[in-house]
Each structure stands twice: as structure tokens, then as C-alpha cells.
Motif scaffolding. Sequence first.
Motif, PDB file in Angstrom:
ATOM      1  N   GLU A 164     -47.545 -62.040 -26.070  1.00 45.16           N
ATOM      2  CA  GLU A 164     -47.661 -62.038 -24.810  1.00 45.16           C
ATOM      3  C   GLU A 164     -47.744 -63.454 -24.257  1.00 45.16           C
ATOM      4  O   GLU A 164     -47.944 -63.679 -23.215  1.00 45.16           O
ATOM      5  N   SER A 165     -47.798 -64.322 -25.154  1.00 45.27           N
ATOM      6  CA  SER A 165     -48.104 -65.544 -24.737  1.00 45.27           C
ATOM      7  C   SER A 165     -47.098 -66.788 -25.164  1.00 45.27           C
ATOM      8  O   SER A 165     -46.246 -66.395 -26.135  1.00 45.27           O
ATOM      9  N   CYS A 166     -47.043 -67.813 -24.476  1.00 50.12           N
ATOM     10  CA  CYS A 166     -46.134 -68.988 -24.932  1.00 50.12           C
ATOM     11  C   CYS A 166     -46.793 -70.396 -24.925  1.00 50.12           C
ATOM     12  O   CYS A 166     -47.648 -70.724 -23.848  1.00 50.12           O
ATOM     13  N   ASP A 167     -46.819 -70.931 -26.084  1.00 47.93           N
ATOM     14  CA  ASP A 167     -47.659 -72.373 -26.295  1.00 47.93           C
ATOM     15  C   ASP A 167     -46.443 -73.448 -25.750  1.00 47.93           C
ATOM     16  O   ASP A 167     -45.573 -73.544 -26.276  1.00 47.93           O
ATOM     17  N   PHE A 168     -47.031 -74.055 -24.867  1.00 46.72           N
ATOM     18  CA  PHE A 168     -46.174 -75.157 -24.214  1.00 46.72           C
ATOM     19  C   PHE A 168     -46.837 -76.440 -24.854  1.00 46.72           C
ATOM     20  O   PHE A 168     -47.934 -76.886 -24.271  1.00 46.72           O
ATOM     21  N   PHE A 169     -46.063 -77.055 -25.586  1.00 43.88           N
ATOM     22  CA  PHE A 169     -46.115 -78.584 -26.283  1.00 43.88           C
ATOM     23  C   PHE A 169     -45.245 -79.451 -25.602  1.00 43.88           C
ATOM     24  O   PHE A 169     -44.403 -79.306 -25.601  1.00 43.88           O
ATOM     25  N   PRO A 183     -48.344 -67.710 -20.067  1.00 45.33           N
ATOM     26  CA  PRO A 183     -48.307 -66.195 -20.295  1.00 45.33           C
ATOM     27  C   PRO A 183     -46.605 -66.353 -20.579  1.00 45.33           C
ATOM     28  O   PRO A 183     -45.826 -67.246 -20.112  1.00 45.33           O
ATOM     29  N   LEU A 184     -46.136 -65.313 -21.378  1.00 38.13           N
ATOM     30  CA  LEU A 184     -44.759 -65.139 -21.511  1.00 38.13           C
ATOM     31  C   LEU A 184     -43.887 -64.742 -20.575  1.00 38.13           C
ATOM     32  O   LEU A 184     -43.416 -63.413 -20.329  1.00 38.13           O
ATOM     33  N   ASP A 185     -43.708 -65.607 -19.636  1.00 40.84           N
ATOM     34  CA  ASP A 185     -43.175 -65.146 -18.223  1.00 40.84           C
ATOM     35  C   ASP A 185     -42.154 -66.401 -18.092  1.00 40.84           C
ATOM     36  O   ASP A 185     -42.340 -67.428 -17.874  1.00 40.84           O
ATOM     37  N   ARG A 186     -40.867 -65.803 -17.892  1.00 32.22           N
ATOM     38  CA  ARG A 186     -39.802 -67.036 -17.853  1.00 32.22           C
ATOM     39  C   ARG A 186     -39.805 -67.701 -16.639  1.00 32.22           C
ATOM     40  O   ARG A 186     -39.857 -69.113 -16.713  1.00 32.22           O
ATOM     41  N   LEU A 213     -38.468 -67.427 -28.534  1.00 31.57           N
ATOM     42  CA  LEU A 213     -38.402 -67.035 -27.129  1.00 31.57           C
ATOM     43  C   LEU A 213     -36.968 -66.238 -26.788  1.00 31.57           C
ATOM     44  O   LEU A 213     -35.959 -66.375 -27.578  1.00 31.57           O
ATOM     45  N   SER A 214     -37.228 -65.385 -25.813  1.00 30.70           N
ATOM     46  CA  SER A 214     -36.119 -64.400 -25.553  1.00 30.70           C
ATOM     47  C   SER A 214     -34.903 -65.297 -24.763  1.00 30.70           C
ATOM     48  O   SER A 214     -35.117 -66.273 -24.500  1.00 30.70           O
ATOM     49  N   ASP A 215     -33.641 -64.438 -24.836  1.00 31.81           N
ATOM     50  CA  ASP A 215     -32.606 -65.068 -24.305  1.00 31.81           C
ATOM     51  C   ASP A 215     -32.884 -65.267 -22.740  1.00 31.81           C
ATOM     52  O   ASP A 215     -32.458 -66.332 -22.382  1.00 31.81           O
ATOM     53  N   GLU A 216     -33.613 -64.640 -22.354  1.00 32.07           N
ATOM     54  CA  GLU A 216     -33.780 -64.595 -20.831  1.00 32.07           C
ATOM     55  C   GLU A 216     -34.604 -66.016 -20.529  1.00 32.07           C
ATOM     56  O   GLU A 216     -34.310 -66.641 -19.469  1.00 32.07           O
ATOM     57  N   VAL A 217     -35.741 -66.091 -21.125  1.00 34.57           N
ATOM     58  CA  VAL A 217     -36.498 -67.521 -20.905  1.00 34.57           C
ATOM     59  C   VAL A 217     -35.674 -68.685 -21.210  1.00 34.57           C
ATOM     60  O   VAL A 217     -35.484 -69.513 -20.372  1.00 34.57           O
ATOM     61  N   LEU A 221     -34.442 -71.608 -18.572  1.00 29.78           N
ATOM     62  CA  LEU A 221     -34.493 -73.002 -18.767  1.00 29.78           C
ATOM     63  C   LEU A 221     -33.255 -73.977 -18.375  1.00 29.78           C
ATOM     64  O   LEU A 221     -32.984 -75.080 -18.038  1.00 29.78           O
ATOM     65  N   ASP A 222     -32.280 -73.130 -19.106  1.00 30.39           N
ATOM     66  CA  ASP A 222     -30.762 -73.797 -19.017  1.00 30.39           C
ATOM     67  C   ASP A 222     -30.482 -73.899 -17.425  1.00 30.39           C
ATOM     68  O   ASP A 222     -29.841 -75.099 -17.219  1.00 30.39           O
ATOM     69  N   ASN A 223     -31.016 -73.162 -16.713  1.00 27.50           N
ATOM     70  CA  ASN A 223     -30.731 -73.071 -15.152  1.00 27.50           C
ATOM     71  C   ASN A 223     -31.585 -74.284 -14.657  1.00 27.50           C
ATOM     72  O   ASN A 223     -31.265 -74.388 -13.507  1.00 27.50           O
TER      73      ASN A 223
END
Lengths: 441, 173
Positions: A164-169, A183-186, A213-217, A221-223
Motif C-alpha cells: 500500500e505504500s511507495c518509497d520515494f528515493f 501512499p501508493l497513490d499516483r 509500480l502499476s501502469d497508472e502510476v 509520471l510520464d504526463n
Amino acid sequence: MSKVTWLIEYRAGSYRFGRPRQDGELTDTSPTDPTDPASLVAAMQEAGYSGQPTMLAIPSSWCVSTSVVLASRRLARNRQAVAYALEERLPLSAEDIVYDFLAQDTFAFGVAADTSALLPIVRSLEEAGLEVATITPTAMLLLEHLAQRRRLPSDGVVLLGSGESCDFFVLAAARPQQWRCLPLDREVIARETAALLLAQANDLVLPVTAVNLSDEVAASLDNLGPEIGVTRQACDHDQALLAGAAEVLCRGQRPWIELRRDLIGEYDRYRLMRGSLRLLLLVVLITFVSLTTVARIRASRYQALTDALNNQKQALFQELFPEARVPTGIRSRLESERRMLVGMSVGNVQAPQLTSVTLRLVDALDALPTDLRFRLLEIRLEESSAYLEGEVRRHGDVDLLASSLRTRGFTVDPPRTEQLASEGVSFSLSLSTLPPPAEHE
Amino acid sequence: MLPAKYRALFITAASLCVVLFLLSGLDWHWRRAAAQLAVRELAACQVIATEIESLRATPKSASLQKQTEQQITLAIQRAAQVAEIPDSDILRITPQQGRRLGKSPHIQQPTAVEIRQATLGQLARFLGELSLVDVGLQSTSIRLAAPRTSPPASETERWACELVLTYLVFSPE
């Protein structure tokens, strides 16, 4: 090293465990409070755990991180200085945290955990019989593993998705500079990445590596625009974690962030060698036991020798004194007996000798002339003197008696004579059995 | 068993081993020293025993114990019997106070004896017999007095005798 080690990860309210280099994935246990590892220990023991060193991988939510720039490289490597610098940027005081940091030039990236929260967990694991050798955040271990496998760019953003989380380094020179648990929210992830992009001073493309990470995320990011270059990677969480743990537990490599220190327990680089050290201690113990046995055998032989010698001594005494009781101090008794015998013996030069006057009496009587008429009335002999009293016919006869005695070695004083009223002359002779004094001319 | 218990067991066992090793080492050292001492003691005892046997064969000049008055009297009476001196002629036997000879471990123990009358031959046998007694009674003083009247020519002249018989007692202070 082919020893068995264990990895424990606390994730999403339950413990998971596995054996680096042996297992391909972690085994889940029932959900539990982190301070209640009973089910974990039971499952591990069932899987064969018997006191081997264990790595505890803690979730990112238990940690806080920050980075500081210090005045010099020397200060950047001084734990105390870094601690105070980190304290200014952390919500906890330096005394209440356990922390570790990665220093690079004058830059220090620190990760800390609340001691009051982590310590009960570690204690409960230890009390349950687990040998917690090292503690490190799960995300840091994964990041370190991926960095070592050169699967990450040396600079840029790394996003590690996990549950449910994402580590941002944020990495620079292949070392973490920033770390946030999101949080794992795009939208949140995109916003955080955009903020970093805005803060970037140059126009270079920001490489972003999205792991698990999912395609949505990735799409969000690409956007963000052409300034961001997104790379997607898939990584087996358990395998990566077990591989990272193997580097630490099996190869003895120190993890980037080691929280098994300070109040949580000093980091012990020999912790992983405990098995060998125990073996060494066992050898030392066996050596001690062997030496003890040898010492006891030798001691018993010496005792037997002593007993045999004492028996010989007693036999010697009994041979000399068959009717006497064998005393405790045989030698002193023998010496005493010898002293007495020496004192009683004739040949002892120190012992006084009694001088018998019987032989002198015989000598004196034998010395008297047989062809002279005389009469002895009294004879007295002492140790060194004698006295004769008697009667002769004439005064001159006494001189004959005296000269006869002198020929036998007696020293004769000048005789006293006295004419008797009736007939004859009375005399008295004083003799000395000592040799006459030397005459001085 | 849990590792913590293993650790406690190991520390206990290690401490026990070290203590046992130290005790055994000390025990070994003491027993070796005792054995070395026993060897030296036995050698010394053998030397002393040889000396004792040698000393036992040599004549004695002193007694180990003071003789009782009864023993001395008995020895004198036996000697008088051998010398054919009648008991009635032994007038007095007076034990005197012993006297230590300087700082030596010997005490001179005199006994005064008075004999009414005895021939010189009897006296010589009497004194010779006494010198053969274990304690070695020696005459340290003799006083002979001739009778006031001359005996008949057929009889041997008899003398009144006052003797001091002495023996040595070995009695270290």
C-alpha cells in the motif's frame, strides 16, 4: 559461508520469514502485534530455526530520514556531530532515537527510528529466542540490493512500490539523498516527483526508476513532461529482500543503514561469526577440560608416589622402632632420636665425660714402692687431685714415695712430714693428676 | 532449548571448566611439590636411620632418663653382692642433687655411698661391676680410711670407704 541465516520482515501487520540462499520467498505468519512474536517463533522453529543469526527488516513507516550538510568531511563522519545535526531536522531528540547514516563528502543521509517503539519489539524477539543480528529498513535493503546489481541509475528518483505504500528515493552518486514513504497513490507520487523536478536547478532530464509500480502510476509520471525519463522495472520483492539479506548475513557485509546499535544493541560485526566463535570457544573449553583431566591424572600419580614414599618412611621408622607408634613427623622424631643418641654416645666430643678415679687409685697404689716399709692411713681421690696420708720410718722415705708417684705421671706437691712422738714419721702427699705447669725460664 | 538458556549454560560450563582447570592446576602443583618433599624427606630419613643404627652400636656415656633411687640402690646392692661385700657393710646410700654441666644438655647425677669396711680387692670388683651397669656409674670421688688398729697378719686390711658414684643424664633443656 554456507551457514543458515534467517530474514524476518514485518509487513502489513504480520511477520514474514525466510532463509537467504535457501528459500525463494518469505513465509507469511498470522497477523500479530510486532511485540508478540510467538506465532513467528513457532513457525520458524517448525521450519528449523535453532538460534541462527537473523535480520529484522522493518517497515518504512517505523523510520524517519533526513539529510544534512556538515562543515567538513571529518564532521560528516563523526557520529556525535551528525546526530546533533540530524536532531535539528527530526521530530525526536537525539537521545530518543536510534539512527545510522551514510556519509558522502560533507553530506550525511540519516535514517532514524524511535527507540521507545523499536526497543520493545527487539527485546520481545530476543526473549522469544531469536538472535537478532541486524536491523535495517526493508526499503533501504531493497534499494541497496538494486544499486549493487547496477539496476538503478546513479542519480535520479527511485520509486519502490510495496503493498500500500511507495518509497520515494532521490539518489546522487548511487547513494540515497532523500527518502520518503508515500501512499501508493499516483497523484501523490506525481506531485512529489514534480516538486523535485521544480527544485532541480538544471535542465537535465530527471531519470525516474519505477520499481513494482502499476501502469497508472507510470503513466501519471510520464504526463509530467519531457524533463522526466521514466524507466519501469519489475523486481521480486521477496527474492530481492532475501538476496540483500544474504549479502549481510552470509557475506558479513554491513548494510547501508544498521539500526542494531546504541540502545537497540551495538552493531557487532562479529555477530554473524558467532557460530565460529562458539566453535572456537568450544575448542577452548575442550582444551581446558583436557588440560584439567591431564592435571588430575598427573596429580593422582604424584599423590600415589607421595603415598608410596611415606609408606617407605613409615616402614623405615617401624624397622628402627618396632614397638613405637608411628608419629606424624617421622623425620623430626628421627632427628630427635639421633640427637639423643649423639648426646648419649661416648664418641660425642661435645658431651662431657665423667672421669673415673678408680683407675687412678689403682695407678697410685701400684706406683708405691714395694721395698719400702710404710703405712697408708687415708687415701682421697677427686677428679683431678689426690691426697695420701700415712706413716714411714724416716723423713727421707717420703721422698722415695713422691718420686715413685711422679714416675707414674702424678704431679706431687712437696711432702709434709712430722716426727711422731712414739716412733716413725707421719706424712701427707697432695697429688694432682693434671700435667705439671710448664716452667718459664 | 532457547539460545538465551544455551548462553547461560555455556557461560556456566565455561566458568566451571576454568575454575576446575585452575583448581586442578593448583592441585597438581601442590601434589608435585609434596612428592618432591617426600623424596627429600625419605632420603634424609634414610641417612638419619643409618646414623641411628651406627650410634646404637657405640657405647653410651649418658643415660636417657634419670634413674630412680630404687634402681640405683638395686645396682649398688648387686655390685656389692658380686664383690662379696655384705649388705650390712653398706652403711649409707645417699642420692644427691643433680647438676647441669654448664650449658650442655647433660646433668651430672651423683650418689654418695658409704661402706663400713672392704678390702681393696672387693672395692675394685665393686666399682668395676657398677661401671658395667647401663647407666655407667663411675666413681668420681673416693676416700679410703685405714682402720685405727692394724689387722692380724693373716687377714687382709679392710678400709672404710666413702664413694661418690655419678652417672650422666642426657636431658636437653
